[in-house]
Design a protein around this motif. Structure first.
Motif, mmCIF file in Angstrom:
data_model
loop_
_atom_site.group_PDB
_atom_site.id
_atom_site.type_symbol
_atom_site.label_atom_id
_atom_site.label_comp_id
_atom_site.label_asym_id
_atom_site.label_seq_id
_atom_site.Cartn_x
_atom_site.Cartn_y
_atom_site.Cartn_z
ATOM 1 N N VAL A 1 0.849 -1.192 0.000
ATOM 2 C CA VAL A 1 0.000 0.000 0.000
ATOM 3 C C VAL A 1 0.887 1.246 0.000
ATOM 4 O O VAL A 1 0.628 2.209 -0.725
ATOM 5 C CB VAL A 1 -0.958 0.009 1.209
ATOM 6 C CG1 VAL A 1 -1.635 1.352 1.371
ATOM 7 C CG2 VAL A 1 -1.996 -1.089 1.072
ATOM 8 N N ALA A 2 1.946 1.234 0.793
ATOM 9 C CA ALA A 2 2.853 2.384 0.873
ATOM 10 C C ALA A 2 3.455 2.703 -0.496
ATOM 11 O O ALA A 2 3.697 3.864 -0.818
ATOM 12 C CB ALA A 2 3.952 2.125 1.896
ATOM 13 N N GLY A 3 3.669 1.693 -1.303
ATOM 14 C CA GLY A 3 4.213 1.899 -2.642
ATOM 15 C C GLY A 3 3.256 2.623 -3.576
ATOM 16 O O GLY A 3 3.661 3.141 -4.615
ATOM 17 N N ARG A 4 1.968 2.673 -3.236
ATOM 18 C CA ARG A 4 0.956 3.325 -4.080
ATOM 19 C C ARG A 4 0.608 4.743 -3.598
ATOM 20 O O ARG A 4 -0.241 5.404 -4.190
ATOM 21 C CB ARG A 4 -0.306 2.468 -4.117
ATOM 22 C CG ARG A 4 -0.060 1.111 -4.745
ATOM 23 C CD ARG A 4 -1.286 0.221 -4.906
ATOM 24 N NE ARG A 4 -2.536 0.730 -4.450
ATOM 25 C CZ ARG A 4 -3.315 0.113 -3.555
ATOM 26 N NH1 ARG A 4 -2.945 -1.021 -3.015
ATOM 27 N NH2 ARG A 4 -4.475 0.624 -3.200
ATOM 28 N N VAL A 5 1.261 5.207 -2.525
ATOM 29 C CA VAL A 5 0.981 6.542 -1.994
ATOM 30 C C VAL A 5 1.623 7.589 -2.897
ATOM 31 O O VAL A 5 2.791 7.483 -3.257
ATOM 32 C CB VAL A 5 1.523 6.673 -0.545
ATOM 33 C CG1 VAL A 5 1.399 8.108 -0.048
ATOM 34 C CG2 VAL A 5 0.793 5.725 0.382
#
Length: 195
Positions: free
Chosen positions: A78-82
């Protein structure tokens, strides 16, 4: 505003119950049709949550106050999509989201006079949600916009924030708006007839 959000959330939650009630009232005609050979049922599709419903649900979901957080692989994904960088918001405001180089998955989210250290939190709706449990702040990133809220203070600090990818999605939604829940499903496409 709170009543509207509660009504939207209630409507989203009531849809499966209405479908169940409808199917039970159709049971008698179904018994008559049981004498005929039944057609293969269509594969069930996962219900789509509208952006408005996702926003309403996520806004009222309380922030987890646990400060002892260990991020798992899903959180890091998820952090990679921020979206990071300086993001423009309505009324001339802006929010800067910066990834923490020393601790993967953590972000510094700042705006006028406020700075938060946030990490990803699992979302019930699929929206990207970052939280700062100590300050009670939340960054909610939808496909077409983001917002920064402080639930402890009951304030929305920045709204209608759009990174370049969100601007593109917003333009696409204007050209091809999603169907309303009340418009019904698309008719099945006719494919090759199997015998």
């Amino acid at each position: 505003m709170t009543k509207t959000l509660a009504l939207i959330a209630a409507a989203v939650l009531a849809l499966p119950l209405a479908a169940t009630a409808q199917s039970s009232t159709d049971a008698k005609p179904a018994a008559k049709a049981a004498a005929k050979p039944a057609a293969k049922p269509a594969p069930k599709k996962k219900p789509q949550v509208t952006r408005r419903a996702a926003k309403a649900v996520e806004e009222v979901t309380p922030i987890d106050t646990s400060t002892d957080v260990t991020l798992n692989e899903a959180d890091l994904a998820v952090a990679g999509r921020v979206h990071t960088g300086k993001i423009q918001c309505e009324l001339g405001a802006d929010v800067t989201v910066t990834a923490d180089e020393s601790k993967p998955g953590y972000f510094t989210v700042s705006t006028k006079g406020a700075k938060y250290r946030m990490h990803p939190v699992e979302s019930r709706t699929g929206a990207i949600r970052l939280e700062d449990p100590r300050a009670g702040a939340m960054w909610l990133q939808l496909g077409n916009k983001s917002m920064l809220m402080n639930q402890k203070q009951g304030l929305r600090l920045a709204d209608d924030c759009q990174a370049p990818a969100q601007v593109a999605m917003s333009a696409e939604l204007k050209l091809n708006p999603p169907k309303s829940l009340f418009e019904g499903a698309d008719a099945p496409t006719s494919g090759p007839v199997k015998k």
